[in-house]
Design a protein around this motif. Structure first.
Motif: not given
Length: 227
Positions: A29-31, A81-83, A155-162, A221-227
């Motif tokens: 999540k931090t890298e 999408k997920d990020f 943090t967003a992963k699918g339907p879960i956002i924190t 800052r942004l990280k795209k988790l689905d890529q």
């Protein structure tokens, strides 16, 4: 000939490398975060009403200020999408603002996306800082007083956002649990009477709201988790 000491040394190194490989996912999540606003300009940010780039006047000494640029939400130019979205923010006294997420229709962010509230308040209600607006209350309000800087990570992963505010996770939403329009999972009512939150798209635009007062965003800052 391989000596016992050399075997021990090689095994030790292998063990350390293996441990590092196992530990690496803990830092996901931090890298790998990419800066998308550093205070140097407004490139990459658009007006939700027009789709046009926002004015450079939105970039001020303290950061990106959505107030007064003619947009209800200043959006990042690309849908995601997920990020992981990580940033600092500062509110003016009495400010009411928010971060919109996964907006499907930029011209209608309220009904096609989710909002994380950030307001100059001290409570833990549906409209206080860290809440998913009118849907989920924050468990705590860890926001600092107006005119002080805060740090938020979404943090967003699918339907879960924190949402983490100043280092503490304060709220989580599972969109899949909001299957009925206007109704929370516990049966109480929310304001979005014409849409089931579970049916909202899980890929869309995000951005910062202008609700009539000054607020500033920096180090975005942004990280795209689905890529």
């Amino acid at each position: 000939m391989t000596t016992p000491m050399r075997i021990f040394h090689s095994a030790t190194i292998l063990g350390l490398l293996t441990a590092a490989a196992v530990a690496a996912p803990m830092d996901e999540k931090t890298e790998g975060l990419t800066t998308i606003f550093d205070g140097s300009g407004a490139d990459g940010w658009i007006n939700n009403k027009t789709g046009e780039p926002i004015s450079s006047t939105a970039v001020q000494d303290d950061g990106l200020n959505p107030h007064g640029v003619g947009a209800y939400v200043v959006l990042y130019k690309e849908p995601v999408k997920d990020f992981v979205l990580d940033f600092d923010y500062k509110l003016s006294p009495g400010c009411n603002s928010g971060i919109f997420l996964r907006v499907g229709n930029p011209k209608d962010p309220v009904m096609t996306g989710l909002e994380v509230a950030i307001d100059d308040t001290k409570g833990t209600g549906f409209h206080d800082s860290g809440a998913f607006y009118d849907l989920v209350k924050p468990e705590a309000n860890t926001q600092k007083p107006a005119s002080e800087w805060n740090h938020m990570t979404i943090t967003a992963k699918g339907p879960i956002i924190t949402v983490a505010l100043n280092g503490e996770q304060v709220s989580t939403i599972d969109q899949s649990q909001f299957s009925e329009p206007g109704t929370r999972p516990d049966g109480s009512n929310h304001k979005f009477q014409n849409v089931a939150i579970a049916d909202l798209v899980q890929e869309g635009y995000f951005g910062f709201q202008d609700h009539g007062q000054n607020c500033w965003y920096q180090n975005v800052r942004l990280k795209k988790l689905d890529q």
